[in-house]
Write a protein that holds these residues in place. Sequence first.
Motif, PDB file in Angstrom:
ATOM      1  N   ALA A   1       0.829  -1.208   0.000  1.00  0.00           N
ATOM      2  CA  ALA A   1       0.000   0.000   0.000  1.00  0.00           C
ATOM      3  C   ALA A   1       0.863   1.257   0.000  1.00  0.00           C
ATOM      4  O   ALA A   1       0.558   2.233  -0.702  1.00  0.00           O
ATOM      5  CB  ALA A   1      -0.925  -0.008   1.208  1.00  0.00           C
ATOM      6  N   ALA A   2       1.943   1.242   0.761  1.00  0.00           N
ATOM      7  CA  ALA A   2       2.832   2.408   0.791  1.00  0.00           C
ATOM      8  C   ALA A   2       3.521   2.605  -0.553  1.00  0.00           C
ATOM      9  O   ALA A   2       3.650   3.738  -1.037  1.00  0.00           O
ATOM     10  CB  ALA A   2       3.863   2.249   1.902  1.00  0.00           C
ATOM     11  N   ARG A   3       3.951   1.514  -1.168  1.00  0.00           N
ATOM     12  CA  ARG A   3       4.582   1.626  -2.495  1.00  0.00           C
ATOM     13  C   ARG A   3       3.580   2.111  -3.532  1.00  0.00           C
ATOM     14  O   ARG A   3       3.919   2.900  -4.411  1.00  0.00           O
ATOM     15  CB  ARG A   3       5.170   0.283  -2.914  1.00  0.00           C
ATOM     16  CG  ARG A   3       6.419  -0.073  -2.180  1.00  0.00           C
ATOM     17  CD  ARG A   3       6.960  -1.399  -2.640  1.00  0.00           C
ATOM     18  NE  ARG A   3       8.144  -1.775  -1.888  1.00  0.00           N
ATOM     19  CZ  ARG A   3       8.709  -2.964  -1.947  1.00  0.00           C
ATOM     20  NH1 ARG A   3       8.211  -3.894  -2.734  1.00  0.00           N
ATOM     21  NH2 ARG A   3       9.775  -3.223  -1.229  1.00  0.00           N
ATOM     22  N   ARG A   4       2.337   1.620  -3.435  1.00  0.00           N
ATOM     23  CA  ARG A   4       1.308   2.050  -4.376  1.00  0.00           C
ATOM     24  C   ARG A   4       1.028   3.542  -4.233  1.00  0.00           C
ATOM     25  O   ARG A   4       0.949   4.263  -5.224  1.00  0.00           O
ATOM     26  CB  ARG A   4       0.021   1.254  -4.159  1.00  0.00           C
ATOM     27  CG  ARG A   4      -1.095   1.626  -5.129  1.00  0.00           C
ATOM     28  CD  ARG A   4      -2.397   0.922  -4.813  1.00  0.00           C
ATOM     29  NE  ARG A   4      -2.854   1.331  -3.495  1.00  0.00           N
ATOM     30  CZ  ARG A   4      -3.245   0.493  -2.534  1.00  0.00           C
ATOM     31  NH1 ARG A   4      -3.225  -0.803  -2.747  1.00  0.00           N
ATOM     32  NH2 ARG A   4      -3.642   0.945  -1.365  1.00  0.00           N
ATOM     33  N   SER A   5       0.887   4.009  -2.998  1.00  0.00           N
ATOM     34  CA  SER A   5       0.609   5.430  -2.810  1.00  0.00           C
ATOM     35  C   SER A   5       1.792   6.293  -3.248  1.00  0.00           C
ATOM     36  O   SER A   5       1.598   7.388  -3.772  1.00  0.00           O
ATOM     37  CB  SER A   5       0.238   5.716  -1.356  1.00  0.00           C
ATOM     38  OG  SER A   5       1.327   5.473  -0.514  1.00  0.00           O
ATOM     39  N   LEU A   6       3.012   5.801  -3.065  1.00  0.00           N
ATOM     40  CA  LEU A   6       4.182   6.541  -3.538  1.00  0.00           C
ATOM     41  C   LEU A   6       4.233   6.572  -5.063  1.00  0.00           C
ATOM     42  O   LEU A   6       4.588   7.587  -5.659  1.00  0.00           O
ATOM     43  CB  LEU A   6       5.463   5.924  -2.988  1.00  0.00           C
ATOM     44  CG  LEU A   6       6.764   6.628  -3.325  1.00  0.00           C
ATOM     45  CD1 LEU A   6       6.777   8.030  -2.735  1.00  0.00           C
ATOM     46  CD2 LEU A   6       7.946   5.839  -2.815  1.00  0.00           C
TER      47      LEU A   6
END
Length: 89
Positions: free
Chosen positions: A70-75
């Motif tokens: 999720a963090a990679r996707r939002s980044l």
Amino acid sequence: MNDIATAQATVTAPAPWADPTPAELAAIDAEMPVIRAEVELLDAQITALDRVPNELDARRIRRARRKVLAARRSLANVPSFVFNPGGAA
């Protein structure tokens, strides 16, 4: 006898280019949720290595993996004018 202390200041003086630029600091700040999520995943995996993994360990690892994704996707969804990948470090 030569005094070594006089040369020490020139050897250890901070270089003006060694400090991060504001753009690099912004890139690090943008990547911080990914870094925190990856540290949490690593902690969960290390905990599971120390003992026989149980269902709680498996859930913790799955939850940590989801946080990383999720963090990679939002980044990745941040517009390029705000964050330019590969610009820092």
